[in-house]
Design a protein around this motif. Structure first.
Motif, PDB file in Angstrom:
ATOM      1  N   TYR A  86      56.591 -20.331 141.623  1.00  0.00           N
ATOM      2  CA  TYR A  86      56.710 -19.321 140.566  1.00  0.00           C
ATOM      3  C   TYR A  86      55.485 -18.405 140.506  1.00  0.00           C
ATOM      4  O   TYR A  86      55.598 -17.236 140.129  1.00  0.00           O
ATOM      5  N   TYR A  87      54.339 -18.916 140.888  1.00  0.00           N
ATOM      6  CA  TYR A  87      53.141 -18.078 141.020  1.00  0.00           C
ATOM      7  C   TYR A  87      53.370 -17.026 142.095  1.00  0.00           C
ATOM      8  O   TYR A  87      53.103 -15.829 141.886  1.00  0.00           O
ATOM      9  N   ASP A  88      53.889 -17.443 143.227  1.00  0.00           N
ATOM     10  CA  ASP A  88      54.169 -16.503 144.310  1.00  0.00           C
ATOM     11  C   ASP A  88      55.253 -15.501 143.912  1.00  0.00           C
ATOM     12  O   ASP A  88      55.167 -14.310 144.242  1.00  0.00           O
ATOM     13  N   ALA A  89      56.278 -15.986 143.194  1.00  0.00           N
ATOM     14  CA  ALA A  89      57.355 -15.099 142.755  1.00  0.00           C
ATOM     15  C   ALA A  89      56.825 -14.022 141.821  1.00  0.00           C
ATOM     16  O   ALA A  89      57.216 -12.839 141.916  1.00  0.00           O
ATOM     17  N   ALA A  90      55.924 -14.402 140.909  1.00  0.00           N
ATOM     18  CA  ALA A  90      55.341 -13.424 139.998  1.00  0.00           C
ATOM     19  C   ALA A  90      54.532 -12.383 140.765  1.00  0.00           C
ATOM     20  O   ALA A  90      54.708 -11.167 140.564  1.00  0.00           O
ATOM     21  N   ARG A  91      53.680 -12.822 141.649  1.00  0.00           N
ATOM     22  CA  ARG A  91      52.838 -11.896 142.412  1.00  0.00           C
ATOM     23  C   ARG A  91      53.681 -10.991 143.318  1.00  0.00           C
ATOM     24  O   ARG A  91      53.419  -9.794 143.434  1.00  0.00           O
ATOM     25  N   ALA A 118      59.896 -18.493 130.254  1.00  0.00           N
ATOM     26  CA  ALA A 118      59.235 -19.770 129.996  1.00  0.00           C
ATOM     27  C   ALA A 118      59.708 -20.847 130.967  1.00  0.00           C
ATOM     28  O   ALA A 118      60.878 -20.886 131.350  1.00  0.00           O
ATOM     29  N   HIS A 119      58.787 -21.709 131.373  1.00  0.00           N
ATOM     30  CA  HIS A 119      59.012 -22.895 132.221  1.00  0.00           C
ATOM     31  C   HIS A 119      60.313 -22.828 133.035  1.00  0.00           C
ATOM     32  O   HIS A 119      61.253 -23.611 132.807  1.00  0.00           O
ATOM     33  N   PRO A 120      60.406 -21.903 133.978  1.00  0.00           N
ATOM     34  CA  PRO A 120      61.649 -21.747 134.747  1.00  0.00           C
ATOM     35  C   PRO A 120      62.033 -22.974 135.556  1.00  0.00           C
ATOM     36  O   PRO A 120      63.215 -23.165 135.871  1.00  0.00           O
ATOM     37  N   GLY A 121      61.068 -23.824 135.882  1.00  0.00           N
ATOM     38  CA  GLY A 121      61.393 -25.035 136.610  1.00  0.00           C
ATOM     39  C   GLY A 121      62.320 -25.954 135.843  1.00  0.00           C
ATOM     40  O   GLY A 121      63.022 -26.783 136.435  1.00  0.00           O
ATOM     41  N   VAL A 122      62.348 -25.809 134.502  1.00  0.00           N
ATOM     42  CA  VAL A 122      63.246 -26.593 133.658  1.00  0.00           C
ATOM     43  C   VAL A 122      64.589 -25.881 133.511  1.00  0.00           C
ATOM     44  O   VAL A 122      65.652 -26.416 133.837  1.00  0.00           O
ATOM     45  N   ASN A 123      64.551 -24.640 133.020  1.00  0.00           N
ATOM     46  CA  ASN A 123      65.782 -23.946 132.673  1.00  0.00           C
ATOM     47  C   ASN A 123      66.580 -23.459 133.878  1.00  0.00           C
ATOM     48  O   ASN A 123      67.788 -23.258 133.772  1.00  0.00           O
ATOM     49  N   LEU A 124      65.921 -23.267 135.004  1.00  0.00           N
ATOM     50  CA  LEU A 124      66.630 -22.802 136.194  1.00  0.00           C
ATOM     51  C   LEU A 124      66.925 -23.930 137.180  1.00  0.00           C
ATOM     52  O   LEU A 124      67.300 -23.670 138.322  1.00  0.00           O
ATOM     53  N   LYS A 125      66.758 -25.165 136.734  1.00  0.00           N
ATOM     54  CA  LYS A 125      67.091 -26.289 137.601  1.00  0.00           C
ATOM     55  C   LYS A 125      68.578 -26.229 137.941  1.00  0.00           C
ATOM     56  O   LYS A 125      69.445 -26.238 137.065  1.00  0.00           O
ATOM     57  N   GLY A 126      68.874 -26.127 139.224  1.00  0.00           N
ATOM     58  CA  GLY A 126      70.257 -25.979 139.664  1.00  0.00           C
ATOM     59  C   GLY A 126      70.763 -24.558 139.624  1.00  0.00           C
ATOM     60  O   GLY A 126      71.915 -24.298 139.985  1.00  0.00           O
ATOM     61  N   HIS A 127      69.909 -23.627 139.192  1.00  0.00           N
ATOM     62  CA  HIS A 127      70.304 -22.214 139.097  1.00  0.00           C
ATOM     63  C   HIS A 127      69.230 -21.310 139.693  1.00  0.00           C
ATOM     64  O   HIS A 127      68.991 -20.200 139.209  1.00  0.00           O
ATOM     65  N   SER A 128      68.560 -21.764 140.725  1.00  0.00           N
ATOM     66  CA  SER A 128      67.425 -21.023 141.273  1.00  0.00           C
ATOM     67  C   SER A 128      67.810 -19.632 141.754  1.00  0.00           C
ATOM     68  O   SER A 128      66.975 -18.721 141.782  1.00  0.00           O
ATOM     69  N   GLY A 129      69.078 -19.441 142.107  1.00  0.00           N
ATOM     70  CA  GLY A 129      69.519 -18.131 142.563  1.00  0.00           C
ATOM     71  C   GLY A 129      69.512 -17.073 141.483  1.00  0.00           C
ATOM     72  O   GLY A 129      69.648 -15.871 141.789  1.00  0.00           O
ATOM     73  N   LEU A 130      69.336 -17.494 140.232  1.00  0.00           N
ATOM     74  CA  LEU A 130      69.312 -16.528 139.132  1.00  0.00           C
ATOM     75  C   LEU A 130      67.953 -15.872 138.951  1.00  0.00           C
ATOM     76  O   LEU A 130      67.837 -14.895 138.201  1.00  0.00           O
ATOM     77  N   LEU A 131      66.915 -16.380 139.603  1.00  0.00           N
ATOM     78  CA  LEU A 131      65.570 -15.875 139.335  1.00  0.00           C
ATOM     79  C   LEU A 131      65.463 -14.383 139.599  1.00  0.00           C
ATOM     80  O   LEU A 131      64.937 -13.638 138.753  1.00  0.00           O
ATOM     81  N   GLU A 132      65.918 -13.926 140.737  1.00  0.00           N
ATOM     82  CA  GLU A 132      65.778 -12.507 141.070  1.00  0.00           C
ATOM     83  C   GLU A 132      66.541 -11.610 140.096  1.00  0.00           C
ATOM     84  O   GLU A 132      65.980 -10.643 139.582  1.00  0.00           O
ATOM     85  N   PRO A 133      67.825 -11.884 139.788  1.00  0.00           N
ATOM     86  CA  PRO A 133      68.495 -11.036 138.790  1.00  0.00           C
ATOM     87  C   PRO A 133      67.862 -11.129 137.402  1.00  0.00           C
ATOM     88  O   PRO A 133      67.895 -10.157 136.642  1.00  0.00           O
ATOM     89  N   ILE A 134      67.275 -12.285 137.066  1.00  0.00           N
ATOM     90  CA  ILE A 134      66.570 -12.390 135.784  1.00  0.00           C
ATOM     91  C   ILE A 134      65.361 -11.458 135.770  1.00  0.00           C
ATOM     92  O   ILE A 134      65.103 -10.750 134.786  1.00  0.00           O
ATOM     93  N   ILE A 135      64.621 -11.448 136.847  1.00  0.00           N
ATOM     94  CA  ILE A 135      63.459 -10.562 136.945  1.00  0.00           C
ATOM     95  C   ILE A 135      63.876  -9.110 136.791  1.00  0.00           C
ATOM     96  O   ILE A 135      63.175  -8.292 136.164  1.00  0.00           O
ATOM     97  N   GLU A 136      65.047  -8.770 137.312  1.00  0.00           N
ATOM     98  CA  GLU A 136      65.519  -7.385 137.274  1.00  0.00           C
ATOM     99  C   GLU A 136      65.873  -6.905 135.871  1.00  0.00           C
ATOM    100  O   GLU A 136      66.075  -5.709 135.656  1.00  0.00           O
ATOM    101  N   THR A 137      65.928  -7.829 134.895  1.00  0.00           N
ATOM    102  CA  THR A 137      66.217  -7.414 133.522  1.00  0.00           C
ATOM    103  C   THR A 137      65.026  -6.722 132.865  1.00  0.00           C
ATOM    104  O   THR A 137      65.151  -6.202 131.755  1.00  0.00           O
ATOM    105  N   GLY A 138      63.865  -6.744 133.526  1.00  0.00           N
ATOM    106  CA  GLY A 138      62.701  -6.074 132.961  1.00  0.00           C
ATOM    107  C   GLY A 138      61.620  -6.990 132.461  1.00  0.00           C
ATOM    108  O   GLY A 138      60.731  -6.571 131.710  1.00  0.00           O
ATOM    109  N   LEU A 139      61.648  -8.260 132.868  1.00  0.00           N
ATOM    110  CA  LEU A 139      60.587  -9.195 132.482  1.00  0.00           C
ATOM    111  C   LEU A 139      59.216  -8.667 132.879  1.00  0.00           C
ATOM    112  O   LEU A 139      59.071  -7.981 133.893  1.00  0.00           O
TER     113      LEU A 139
END
Length: 300
Positions: A251-256, A212-233
């Motif tokens: 985030y649209y590009d990241a999803a695609r 959900a809304h990663p622009g909020v929860n990952l503010k200052g933690h953008s480097g976590l996006l890839e390992p988060i995706i690897e959890t099986g999202l």
């Protein structure tokens, strides 16, 4: 032309939601929403009622939930779509978070008093008397009580949240983010499940886990996006009321790029976030492209 899809809204089963599931369906109908999902915080209670009312209104309804969780010390929200919401797994999550929330509410009251504000338990109980969870008080509720107190009309800490102030667009939730969210002075830590556990629970119950809304929860933690995706999202909520066009594109590009679905949602709550309306998210693609993604979601 208004948007016809909104997959992120909250009923009064969320601690910070205002409306019943039936009222949300009617509001969606009035707003031209054709596909909807009520994703309450750590609760699936709205889904049966929402699904029934949506069918009467000719609206496609997707069962959903929004679960608090943690990943490497960062609090996140994960949406579960298409879930078998009668599973006891979700009732267990709700019971656990609700029990902790009642205790945390009293600790938040003490923290609010330490900031110099006089707030009583009776005032909080009065505000919460019509809520589903009457024992749980949120940062938004503390803001509502404080902003309504005549003796604090000119208090400098509250000035930014009053009309004309730089935080006045969503005063209650902005006050929460500024004082009660993770890392702030009134934050009370709760034990949320790990992200991996939440993803597993959602997928085990035939749902799709979406960040959900990663622009909020990952503010200052953008480097976590890839390992988060690897959890099986299964997907990312790319189009959100909280995302700028640049964030939505990222985030649209990241999803695609990662073969995930991308979803959309306003995160509508009612009075807690008055500047947010149903369908009021930043989107960069036609509704038809989002509907194509939902075909993948519902086909699981």
């Amino acid at each position: 032309m208004g948007k016809s899809i909104d997959l992120h809204m909250h009923s009064y089963y969320s601690d910070d939601g205002e409306f019943t599931p039936e009222e949300l369906v009617r509001k969606c109908s009035d707003s031209g929403i054709k596909v909807m999902a009520i994703a309450d915080h750590n609760s699936v209670r709205a889904n049966a009622r929402g699904e029934l009312e949506a069918a009467k209104a000719g609206i496609t309804y997707i069962p959903a939930i929004e679960i608090d969780c943690t990943f490497r010390g960062v609090n996140l929200h994960v949406l579960g779509y298409g879930i078998e919401y009668e599973s006891p797994d979700f009732a267990e999550i709700e019971d656990n978070i609700a029990a902790q929330g009642a205790v945390a509410s009293r600790q938040m009251l003490q923290a609010t008093r330490k900031m110099g504000f006089q707030v009583s338990e009776q005032e909080m109980e009065e505000l919460a008397k019509n809520n589903f969870n009457k024992d749980i008080w949120t940062g938004e509720m503390f803001a509502e009580v404080l902003l309504d107190k005549p003796e604090y009309a000119d208090h400098p800490m509250l000035r930014p949240y009053r009309p004309g102030g730089e935080r006045a667009d969503n005063p209650y939730v902005n006050f929460y983010w500024d004082y009660y969210s993770q890392g702030k002075c009134c934050y009370v830590e709760m034990e949320y499940p790990d992200l991996e556990q939440v993803v597993d629970i959602i997928h085990k119950n035939k749902g799709c886990a979406v960040l959900a809304h990663p622009g909020v929860n990952l503010k200052g933690h953008s480097g976590l996006l890839e390992p988060i995706i690897e959890t099986g999202l299964f997907g990312i909520e790319a189009f959100s009321s909280y995302h700028s066009p640049e964030q939505a594109a990222f985030y649209y590009d990241a999803a695609r790029r990662n073969g995930l679905i991308f979803t959309c949602g306003s995160d509508y709550h009612g009075k807690t976030k008055p500047s947010i309306c149903l369908g009021g998210y930043v989107s960069l693609v036609p509704d038809e492209e989002i509907l194509g993604q939902l075909g993948r979601l519902m086909g699981r």
